[in-house]
Write a protein that holds these residues in place. Structure first.
Motif, PDB file in Angstrom:
ATOM      1  N   UNK A 119      27.436   7.451   3.094  1.00  0.00           N
ATOM      2  CA  UNK A 119      26.622   7.633   4.302  1.00  0.00           C
ATOM      3  C   UNK A 119      26.251   6.296   4.929  1.00  0.00           C
ATOM      4  N   UNK A 120      25.694   5.404   4.125  1.00  0.00           N
ATOM      5  CA  UNK A 120      25.106   4.189   4.689  1.00  0.00           C
ATOM      6  C   UNK A 120      26.117   3.091   4.999  1.00  0.00           C
ATOM      7  N   UNK A 121      27.130   2.950   4.179  1.00  0.00           N
ATOM      8  CA  UNK A 121      28.123   1.889   4.403  1.00  0.00           C
ATOM      9  C   UNK A 121      29.300   2.415   5.224  1.00  0.00           C
ATOM     10  N   UNK A 122      29.975   3.443   4.698  1.00  0.00           N
ATOM     11  CA  UNK A 122      31.132   3.974   5.431  1.00  0.00           C
ATOM     12  C   UNK A 122      30.734   4.545   6.786  1.00  0.00           C
ATOM     13  N   UNK A 123      29.577   5.198   6.826  1.00  0.00           N
ATOM     14  CA  UNK A 123      29.103   5.744   8.092  1.00  0.00           C
ATOM     15  C   UNK A 123      28.885   4.666   9.137  1.00  0.00           C
ATOM     16  N   UNK A 124      28.338   3.536   8.716  1.00  0.00           N
ATOM     17  CA  UNK A 124      28.112   2.424   9.642  1.00  0.00           C
ATOM     18  C   UNK A 124      29.435   1.812  10.093  1.00  0.00           C
ATOM     19  N   UNK A 125      30.390   1.709   9.171  1.00  0.00           N
ATOM     20  CA  UNK A 125      31.708   1.169   9.545  1.00  0.00           C
ATOM     21  C   UNK A 125      32.362   2.063  10.604  1.00  0.00           C
ATOM     22  N   UNK A 126      32.304   3.379  10.404  1.00  0.00           N
ATOM     23  CA  UNK A 126      32.877   4.296  11.392  1.00  0.00           C
ATOM     24  C   UNK A 126      32.198   4.134  12.746  1.00  0.00           C
ATOM     25  N   UNK A 127      30.881   3.959  12.716  1.00  0.00           N
ATOM     26  CA  UNK A 127      30.139   3.753  13.963  1.00  0.00           C
ATOM     27  C   UNK A 127      30.549   2.453  14.631  1.00  0.00           C
ATOM     28  N   UNK A 128      30.706   1.404  13.850  1.00  0.00           N
ATOM     29  CA  UNK A 128      31.116   0.110  14.401  1.00  0.00           C
ATOM     30  C   UNK A 128      32.516   0.183  15.009  1.00  0.00           C
ATOM     31  N   UNK A 145      28.724  -6.307   7.771  1.00  0.00           N
ATOM     32  CA  UNK A 145      29.739  -5.735   8.661  1.00  0.00           C
ATOM     33  C   UNK A 145      29.373  -5.964  10.124  1.00  0.00           C
ATOM     34  N   UNK A 146      28.110  -5.751  10.459  1.00  0.00           N
ATOM     35  CA  UNK A 146      27.657  -5.946  11.841  1.00  0.00           C
ATOM     36  C   UNK A 146      27.869  -7.397  12.268  1.00  0.00           C
ATOM     37  N   UNK A 147      27.531  -8.327  11.389  1.00  0.00           N
ATOM     38  CA  UNK A 147      27.672  -9.747  11.724  1.00  0.00           C
ATOM     39  C   UNK A 147      29.138 -10.138  11.917  1.00  0.00           C
TER      40      UNK A 147
END
Length: 308
Positions: free
Chosen positions: A91-100, A150-152
């Protein structure tokens, strides 16, 4: 401005949605309704019931083309992360990657990411500033910190602007004692139902409690400030759990009689975040004292209890 918010019917993000609409922004909410309540959703927000890992997210962001994405959708419970680290990371890591990835494709200008004090682990000094070493004690702390990297890197590679907000212990109206598990909402639920509040450990552990409306204002400030920076969002004050419960008992006119149980694995003993940089660079300041925030929160839940 068009702004998309993930987790927008949840405790914190639903308040942000309301504020942005009040400020006449165009708001799109993405939420899978796993924890949030649709009753919290403003009728003036456009809503998509979709999971971060759903492929349709790319099309939604592409078609809506928001200028800013505020990312709050997450698995937020420490104990859940310890029981099921794979789910927590998904949820927290893969989900953020998909969003990015969706953000990159759609050309979104900026991302505001809700991170956590849990990334720091056991403090080497107090208050903890943004330069403090990152040594999480739980998988939740890891899964909230990893997306920061990932964001950075997405920023470096693709020009995405960002502001990362590391929240202290947030409390306030709309927090669900059954779902999101904030200690304030749990205590209120117990007190209003005539049940004995449970304190894990001796109650002398400290937290830095911040009212949800102060979190809202930090997100609003980040719309135009804090480029490519990380900020602690806190009150910069330590309060013991015993003190917290005593204050709530007084507000609700209930006896102070907690049940003490052993401390839980993964819980930090003392926490307090230095908010100096946020005050200076975001031009933001927490406005609610703990007493004022607790009073407003207790009154909200007492009214709901009376209406039930």
């Amino acid at each position: 401005m068009k702004i998309l918010i993930t987790g927008g019917v949840g405790f914190i993000a639903s308040h942000i949605v309301d504020k942005l609409i009040e400020l006449n922004h165009s708001v799109i909410v993405v939420d899978n309704l796993s924890n949030g309540k649709k009753s919290h959703l403003s009728l003036r927000a456009k809503f998509y019931q979709v999971d971060l890992l759903d492929e349709s997210l790319h099309d939604i962001i592409q078609n809506e083309s928001p200028e800013i994405v505020i990312h709050h959708a997450a698995q937020i419970d420490v104990q859940t992360s310890l029981r099921n680290p794979s789910f927590d990371a998904t949820v927290n890591i893969n989900g953020t990657i998909q969003l990015l990835e969706a953000i990159k494709t759609a050309g979104v200008r900026k991302m505001i990411y809700a991170s956590s004090a849990a990334v720091y682990g056991t403090p080497l000094y107090l208050p903890v500033n943004e330069n403090h070493p990152v040594q999480p004690l739980s998988f939740y702390g890891i899964s909230k910190h990893t997306p920061e990297h990932y964001i950075q890197v997405y920023s470096t590679l693709y020009g995405l602007d960002y502001t990362i907000l590391r929240y202290a212990n947030v409390y306030g109206t709309r927090q669900d004692p059954q779902g999101e598990g904030g200690v304030v909402s749990i205590f209120i639920d117990k007190l209003l139902n005539g049940e004995q509040p449970i304190i894990y450990g001796d109650g002398e552990q400290t937290r830095d409690f911040i009212y949800v409306q102060d979190i809202v204002e930090a997100n609003v400030a980040a719309l135009s400030r804090g480029s490519r920076s990380i900020y602690n969002i806190s009150c910069n004050q330590q309060t013991t759990v015993n003190e917290l419960l005593l204050s709530m008992c007084r507000i609700l006119n209930q006896p102070y009689a907690p049940e003490y149980k052993p401390a839980r694995e993964g819980d930090i003993v003392n926490s307090c975040l230095d908010n100096t940089t946020a005050i200076k660079e975001l031009n933001w300041l927490p406005k609610y004292s703990l007493q004022d925030g607790l009073r407003e929160t207790c009154e909200y839940y007492y009214k709901l209890y009376q209406e039930a």
